[in-house]
Write a protein that holds these residues in place. Structure first.
Motif, short mmCIF file in Angstrom:
data_model
loop_
_atom_site.label_atom_id
_atom_site.label_comp_id
_atom_site.label_asym_id
_atom_site.label_seq_id
_atom_site.Cartn_x
_atom_site.Cartn_y
_atom_site.Cartn_z
N ALA A 147 -22.66 -27.01 -44.13
CA ALA A 147 -23.60 -26.82 -43.03
C ALA A 147 -22.99 -27.20 -41.68
N ALA A 148 -22.13 -28.23 -41.66
CA ALA A 148 -21.50 -28.64 -40.41
C ALA A 148 -20.56 -27.55 -39.90
N ALA B 25 -22.62 -24.76 -38.49
CA ALA B 25 -23.15 -25.08 -37.16
C ALA B 25 -22.08 -24.91 -36.09
N ARG B 26 -20.82 -25.25 -36.40
CA ARG B 26 -19.74 -25.06 -35.43
C ARG B 26 -19.52 -23.58 -35.14
N ALA C 80 -21.85 -21.26 -35.52
CA ALA C 80 -23.06 -20.82 -34.83
C ALA C 80 -22.97 -21.08 -33.34
N ALA C 81 -22.38 -22.20 -32.97
CA ALA C 81 -22.28 -22.56 -31.55
C ALA C 81 -21.35 -21.62 -30.78
N SER D 129 -29.61 -19.10 -36.92
CA SER D 129 -30.07 -19.88 -38.06
C SER D 129 -28.89 -20.19 -38.97
N VAL D 130 -28.91 -21.37 -39.57
CA VAL D 130 -27.87 -21.79 -40.50
C VAL D 130 -28.46 -21.80 -41.90
#
Length: 478
Positions: free
Chosen positions: A421-422, A425-426, A428-429, A437-438
């Protein structure tokens, strides 16, 4: 039969001189009801009623807490008849009934409940020290009369993304539903009255392009809020700019779902990817219709997604076993089919669907379709289809995945799927879109801003940022 003929102005239905509009089922072609196209003079009357309620009615002196309570009562009234609302939306839009309870009505209620909660907490006034001595009182005032033009695909949900923050800010509104799906919004008038919202605060005028033009161009409208196509949004933005009128535009999308190479391709992930495309028959502005797959796992992913889509049940949206219903009309079906044919000619490979479903000779049905081996420069990867079609695009490495996702005229939404998930998120940014959405197909959160970069629009809806879009700032230097 649902008949709402006339205009809803100053808390009551009044006769209209406009033409009668028949609302038909996209599943059967049967007439579901009628509304009336408001004339330009009748649009003017609705705007005048909204102005009167804004400046002279009881709404003008309400507190934030009182406005929040009114929003809550409106939610209560709709929730009390949620099944009826779901039935109407399912019939006029073609949304599968088993999805409509949450995807249409549950989301609409979620927006209202969110603004019921956050409105009393919003800072409509703030005192700060003045740099020249003394204090400054900074006030947030309602922008005024709002003209809201709504799409057909999620009529109540998109209406409340405008109505709830506008009411929270103290504005009054004139709503114009789409002529394809005006019935649920017309039914809303009963809930408005049950909630005790003062006459003139919410007015409804149905109609087609001419009615919309009359609303957008009227000098009595302080802000236009529009959800719909980028082409229509461009026209509305130009009209508003000519008069220096505020506008908010939530427009099209061609969102990407990035599947990273460490993903665990289980049923939850595959189902999420499919839902991100096929929800509401693919007629969602934030649908993640471009699925980017790592080349190292490409065929594995293609097979899993194709099998899941092929297993979907297509049919009557009123049937609780239906996963995918019809598209909104024959023009939409013809356009979608033409895009699929062109993509195949350009080298795409049909791995699911690709033709009209058997046994559904009435209505505007398109078989849920998956196209593999698509390149990002193909028309089907660049233009919004608004139908149950997804394209699968291979990539090499994370950087190329991000580049492909960002290589679009649109920037509304996206998703990243990963076992980490981390890491997701990176990634996604790095996407140039309004929301990401993740490990989920959900394109938005009710309490957070929603809107797009680039040609996906101007402004944000949802959360405190949604309220801010309906406010003007005034400084009083003490």
């Amino acid at each position: 039969m649902h008949n709402y003929e006339g205009i809803y102005v100053s808390g009551k239905w009044s006769p209209s001189a406009g033409a009668r509009i028949a609302v038909t089922s996209p599943a059967s072609g049967e007439v579901l009801g009628h509304v009336t196209a408001a004339t330009s003079e009748e649009v003017g009357a609705a705007i005048a009623a909204a102005r009167d309620a804004l400046e002279r009615g009881p709404w003008a002196t309400t507190t934030a807490a009182e406005r929040a309570a009114a929003i809550g009562r409106l939610a209560d009234a709709i929730e009390a008849e949620s099944r009826d609302y779901a039935d109407v939306v399912s019939a006029e839009v073609g949304s599968p009934r088993k999805w409509t309870s949450f995807g249409q009505i549950g989301t609409a209620l979620g927006v209202l409940r969110t603004f019921e909660k956050i409105t009393p907490e919003y800072r409509f006034e703030d005192r700060r020290p003045s740099v020249i001595g003394g204090e400054v009182l900074v006030r947030q005032l309602p922008v005024g009369v709002v003209g809201a033009i709504l799409p057909w695909n999620a009529p109540l949900f998109t209406a409340f993304l405008k109505l709830a923050p506008a009411l929270a800010a103290g504005c009054t509104l004139v709503l114009k539903p789409s002529p394809e799906a005006p019935l649920a919004l017309s039914k809303l008038t009963a809930a408005v009255e049950a909630a005790g919202i003062p006459a003139g605060v919410i007015n409804i005028v149905s109609g087609d392009v001419q009615t919309g033009e009359a609303l957008v161009s009227h000098p009595g409208v302080d802000k236009v809020s529009f959800t719909g196509s980028t082409a229509a949004g461009r026209r509305i933005g130009a009209v508003c700019a000519a008069d220096i009128r505020r506008c908010g535009l939530e427009l099209g999308g061609k969102s990407a779902a990035v599947v990273l190479d460490d993903v665990v391709l289980d049923q939850k992930v595959v189902s999420g990817l499919v839902t991100g495309v096929m929800a509401n028959n693919g007629q969602v502005c934030a649908a993640q219709t471009r699925i980017l797959l790592p080349r190292s796992r490409y065929e594995e992913c293609v097979d899993a997604i194709a099998a899941a889509v092929a297993a979907l049940t297509v049919g009557d949206p009123a049937n609780r076993s239906t996963d995918v219903g019809p598209v909104i009309n024959s023009a939409a079906r013809d356009r979608i089919e033409a895009h699929i044919q062109r993509a195949v000619q350009d080298g795409a490979r049909v791995v699911a669907g690709g033709s009209r479903p058997h046994g559904l000779d009435t209505g505007w049905f398109v078989a849920p379709t998956v196209l593999a081996d698509v390149h990002n420069d193909m028309a089907i990867a660049r233009e919004e289809l608004f139908g149950p079609v997804c394209v699968l695009i291979p990539y090499e490495g994370e950087d190329e995945a991000v580049a492909l996702a960002n290589d679009s005229d649109y920037g509304l939404a996206g998703a990243v799927w990963s076992a980490d998930a981390a890491r997701a998120a990176r990634v996604a940014a790095r996407l140039r879109v309004g929301s990401v959405s993740v490990n989920s197909p959900a394109p938005l959160d009710f309490g957070s801003p929603f809107g797009g970069f680039k040609k996906s629009g101007v402004g944000r809806e949802g959360g405190p940022e949604g309220i801010a879009g309906y406010l003007e700032t005034q400084s009083i230097i003490l």
